[in-house]
Design an enzyme around this catalytic site. Structure first.
Site, PDB file in Angstrom:
ATOM      1  N   LYS A  19     -13.257  14.037 -26.332  1.00  7.32           N
ATOM      2  CA  LYS A  19     -14.355  14.465 -25.840  1.00  7.32           C
ATOM      3  C   LYS A  19     -15.201  15.240 -26.637  1.00  7.32           C
ATOM      4  CE  LYS A  19     -11.786  17.166 -23.052  1.00  7.32           C
ATOM      5  NZ  LYS A  19     -10.565  17.056 -23.556  1.00  7.32           N
ATOM      6  N   ARG A  94     -11.745  21.124 -14.441  1.00  3.98           N
ATOM      7  CA  ARG A  94     -10.386  20.881 -14.845  1.00  3.98           C
ATOM      8  C   ARG A  94      -9.301  21.179 -13.790  1.00  3.98           C
ATOM      9  NH1 ARG A  94     -11.047  21.959 -20.680  1.00  3.98           N
ATOM     10  NH2 ARG A  94      -8.985  22.137 -21.703  1.00  3.98           N
ATOM     11  N   ARG A 133      -6.223  17.958 -36.219  1.00  3.30           N
ATOM     12  CA  ARG A 133      -7.754  18.436 -35.971  1.00  3.30           C
ATOM     13  C   ARG A 133      -8.168  19.664 -36.605  1.00  3.30           C
ATOM     14  NH1 ARG A 133     -10.057  19.395 -30.596  1.00  3.30           N
ATOM     15  NH2 ARG A 133      -8.148  20.506 -30.300  1.00  3.30           N
ATOM     16  N   ARG A 168      -7.802  25.322 -34.730  1.00  8.12           N
ATOM     17  CA  ARG A 168      -7.669  26.318 -33.734  1.00  8.12           C
ATOM     18  C   ARG A 168      -6.387  26.857 -33.316  1.00  8.12           C
ATOM     19  NH1 ARG A 168     -10.646  22.470 -29.118  1.00  8.12           N
ATOM     20  NH2 ARG A 168      -9.155  23.312 -27.768  1.00  8.12           N
ATOM     21  N   ARG A 179      -0.790  22.650 -23.163  1.00  9.60           N
ATOM     22  CA  ARG A 179      -1.978  21.983 -22.443  1.00  9.60           C
ATOM     23  C   ARG A 179      -1.820  20.647 -21.853  1.00  9.60           C
ATOM     24  NH1 ARG A 179      -4.725  22.518 -28.018  1.00  9.60           N
ATOM     25  NH2 ARG A 179      -6.304  21.396 -27.456  1.00  9.60           N
TER      26      ARG A 179
HETATM   27  P1  AP5 Z   1     -11.563  16.001 -30.103  1.00 13.27           P
HETATM   28  O1  AP5 Z   1     -13.085  15.406 -29.792  1.00 13.27           O
HETATM   29  O2  AP5 Z   1     -11.834  17.354 -30.637  1.00 13.27           O
HETATM   30  O3  AP5 Z   1     -10.961  16.039 -28.595  1.00 13.27           O
HETATM   31  P2  AP5 Z   1     -11.228  16.658 -27.355  1.00 13.27           P
HETATM   32  O4  AP5 Z   1     -11.182  15.821 -26.316  1.00 13.27           O
HETATM   33  O5  AP5 Z   1     -12.445  17.464 -27.336  1.00 13.27           O
HETATM   34  O6  AP5 Z   1     -10.021  17.940 -27.334  1.00 13.27           O
HETATM   35  P3  AP5 Z   1      -9.844  19.153 -27.138  1.00 13.27           P
HETATM   36  O7  AP5 Z   1      -8.845  19.783 -27.617  1.00 13.27           O
HETATM   37  O8  AP5 Z   1     -11.094  20.126 -27.408  1.00 13.27           O
HETATM   38  O9  AP5 Z   1      -9.812  19.374 -25.553  1.00 13.27           O
HETATM   39  P4  AP5 Z   1      -9.297  20.498 -24.760  1.00 13.27           P
HETATM   40  O10 AP5 Z   1      -9.427  20.195 -23.373  1.00 13.27           O
HETATM   41  O11 AP5 Z   1      -7.979  20.782 -24.751  1.00 13.27           O
HETATM   42  O12 AP5 Z   1      -9.923  22.059 -25.131  1.00 13.27           O
HETATM   43  P5  AP5 Z   1     -11.142  22.911 -24.737  1.00 13.27           P
HETATM   44  O13 AP5 Z   1     -11.869  23.425 -25.827  1.00 13.27           O
HETATM   45  O14 AP5 Z   1     -11.868  22.103 -23.740  1.00 13.27           O
HETATM   46  O15 AP5 Z   1     -10.658  15.202 -30.947  1.00 13.27           O
HETATM   47  C1  AP5 Z   1      -9.433  15.578 -31.360  1.00 13.27           C
HETATM   48  C2  AP5 Z   1      -9.200  14.830 -32.577  1.00 13.27           C
HETATM   49  O16 AP5 Z   1      -8.987  13.568 -32.484  1.00 13.27           O
HETATM   50  C3  AP5 Z   1     -10.070  15.277 -33.793  1.00 13.27           C
HETATM   51  O17 AP5 Z   1      -9.476  15.575 -34.944  1.00 13.27           O
HETATM   52  C4  AP5 Z   1     -10.813  14.041 -33.715  1.00 13.27           C
HETATM   53  O18 AP5 Z   1     -11.675  13.795 -35.222  1.00 13.27           O
HETATM   54  C5  AP5 Z   1      -9.888  12.966 -33.685  1.00 13.27           C
HETATM   55  N1  AP5 Z   1     -10.162  11.710 -32.751  1.00 13.27           N
HETATM   56  C6  AP5 Z   1     -11.237  11.665 -31.887  1.00 13.27           C
HETATM   57  N2  AP5 Z   1     -11.649  10.415 -31.459  1.00 13.27           N
HETATM   58  C7  AP5 Z   1     -10.639   9.560 -32.073  1.00 13.27           C
HETATM   59  C8  AP5 Z   1     -10.384   8.201 -32.114  1.00 13.27           C
HETATM   60  N3  AP5 Z   1     -11.263   7.495 -31.389  1.00 13.27           N
HETATM   61  N4  AP5 Z   1      -9.669   7.813 -32.936  1.00 13.27           N
HETATM   62  C9  AP5 Z   1      -8.764   8.807 -33.866  1.00 13.27           C
HETATM   63  N5  AP5 Z   1      -9.219   9.974 -33.916  1.00 13.27           N
HETATM   64  C10 AP5 Z   1      -9.959  10.508 -33.053  1.00 13.27           C
HETATM   65  O19 AP5 Z   1     -10.343  24.123 -23.961  1.00 13.27           O
HETATM   66  C11 AP5 Z   1      -9.777  24.917 -24.828  1.00 13.27           C
HETATM   67  C12 AP5 Z   1      -9.194  25.948 -24.092  1.00 13.27           C
HETATM   68  O20 AP5 Z   1     -10.071  26.839 -23.297  1.00 13.27           O
HETATM   69  C13 AP5 Z   1      -8.225  25.589 -22.714  1.00 13.27           C
HETATM   70  O21 AP5 Z   1      -6.843  25.087 -22.740  1.00 13.27           O
HETATM   71  C14 AP5 Z   1      -8.504  26.577 -21.787  1.00 13.27           C
HETATM   72  O22 AP5 Z   1      -7.593  27.633 -21.859  1.00 13.27           O
HETATM   73  C15 AP5 Z   1      -9.837  27.024 -21.968  1.00 13.27           C
HETATM   74  N6  AP5 Z   1     -10.921  26.146 -21.021  1.00 13.27           N
HETATM   75  C16 AP5 Z   1     -11.560  25.382 -21.453  1.00 13.27           C
HETATM   76  N7  AP5 Z   1     -12.313  24.788 -20.127  1.00 13.27           N
HETATM   77  C17 AP5 Z   1     -11.656  25.229 -19.340  1.00 13.27           C
HETATM   78  C18 AP5 Z   1     -11.772  25.416 -17.918  1.00 13.27           C
HETATM   79  N8  AP5 Z   1     -12.528  24.180 -17.362  1.00 13.27           N
HETATM   80  N9  AP5 Z   1     -11.011  26.113 -17.040  1.00 13.27           N
HETATM   81  C19 AP5 Z   1     -10.019  26.747 -17.437  1.00 13.27           C
HETATM   82  N10 AP5 Z   1      -9.837  26.912 -18.748  1.00 13.27           N
HETATM   83  C20 AP5 Z   1     -10.710  26.255 -19.655  1.00 13.27           C
HETATM   84 MG    MG Z   2     -13.105  19.594 -27.442  1.00 15.25          MG
END
Ligand code: AP5
Ligand code: MG
Ligand code: ZN
Length: 231
Positions: A19, A94, A133, A168, A179
């Site tokens: 994402k 979410r 990552r 992270r 997660r």
């Molecule tokens: P990346 O683009 O970083 O993936 P992502 O989908 O953004 O994954 P996240 O881990 O950021 O999602 P998340 O939902 O767990 O975390 P968030 O920060 O939202 O890509 C991942 C890796 O893959 C990278 O190394 C990239 O280079 C590689 N890659 C990408 N595309 C690729 C491809 N096509 N092929 C190969 N490699 C590829 O949330 C973190 C925490 O915050 C949550 O756990 C929660 O505690 C809190 N939080 C956030 N939002 C909420 C909410 N709405 N409600 C409650 N708590 C929340």
């Molecule tokens: Mg992300």
């Protein structure tokens, strides 16, 4: 040429689906605002705010931060963006309560989500990606270790003074397992909410970053064409 100004998009998918990676590319190409709830929380964490301190434990365990905190934070951020500019949400909504709250808040402003892009990736691949990552401390752009050398980039390519690259705290094996399990239990059911509204588009996420990017652009083109033909 994709015409996406003013579009209101949700980038949906499990942790590690790409994402943040796709949001970065769309922002560079189309200039729409990127609103990532996780990035907003990490910003609060690094600034040592009360909200950041509250979120820290939940995030490190890989649990959702409570809705009372999350919904207000994201809705406030969206409220700062002009209707003409448009936005893409990443990591929000979410759960069902967040999806309802978002719909209500947008409706009150005469707005609505135009499209929900669901990037589909299997758990095994997600675990591989998250363990490799690294992100930039300054702009939060995600990177991966080099596939051949296993070495992460030393500095961020986007930040003028080369922002620090770090792993992270919630990319530990235990937090990632949590997660993924919360994603399947609480977040994936939100897909049905958007499917019923005819807004959902699925993209296979196990292709190159560039192939996923072009698939997203095709979806945005189709969404734009549909809006134009209606008006
Ligand atoms: P990346 O683009 O970083 O993936 P992502 O989908 O953004 O994954 P996240 O881990 O950021 O999602 P998340 O939902 O767990 O975390 P968030 O920060 O939202 O890509 C991942 C890796 O893959 C990278 O190394 C990239 O280079 C590689 N890659 C990408 N595309 C690729 C491809 N096509 N092929 C190969 N490699 C590829 O949330 C973190 C925490 O915050 C949550 O756990 C929660 O505690 C809190 N939080 C956030 N939002 C909420 C909410 N709405 N409600 C409650 N708590 C929340
Ligand atoms: Mg992300
Ligand atoms: Zn950076």
């Amino acid at each position: 040429m994709t015409e996406a100004r003013g579009i209101k998009l949700v980038l949906f998918g499990p942790p590690g689906a790409g994402k943040g990676t796709q949001a970065q590319l769309l922002k560079e190409r189309l200039g729409i605002e990127h609103v990532s709830s996780g990035d907003l929380f990490r910003h609060h964490l690094s600034n040592g705010t009360e909200l950041g301190e509250l979120a820290r434990g939940y995030m490190n365990r890989g649990e959702l931060v409570p809705d009372q905190v999350t919904i207000g934070m994201v809705i406030d951020r969206i409220g700062q963006i002009s209707d003409a500019q448009g936005f893409m949400l990443d990591g929000f909504p979410r759960n069902a309560a967040q999806a309802e709250a978002l719909e209500t808040a947008l409706r009150e402003r005469g707005q609505a989500i135009d499209k929900v892009v669901h990037i589909q990736v299997d758990d095994g691949e997600l675990i591989r990606r998250l363990s490799n990552r690294y992100i930039c401390r300054a702009c939060q752009r995600p990177y991966a270790r080099d596939a051949e050398t296993g070495v992460p980039p030393a500095k961020c390519a986007d930040c003028p003074d080369g922002g620090d690259i770090y792993q992270r705290d919630d990319d530990t094996e235990e937090a990632v397992a949590n997660r993924l399990s919360i994603y399947h239990q609480e977040t994936a059911p939100v897909l049905e909410f958007y499917r019923q509204r005819g807004l959902l588009a699925d993209i296979p996420g196990e292709q190159t970053i560039d192939a996923v990017h072009h698939a997203v652009l095709r979806i945005l083109d189709a969404a734009h064409a549909a809006t134009v033909s209606k008006s």
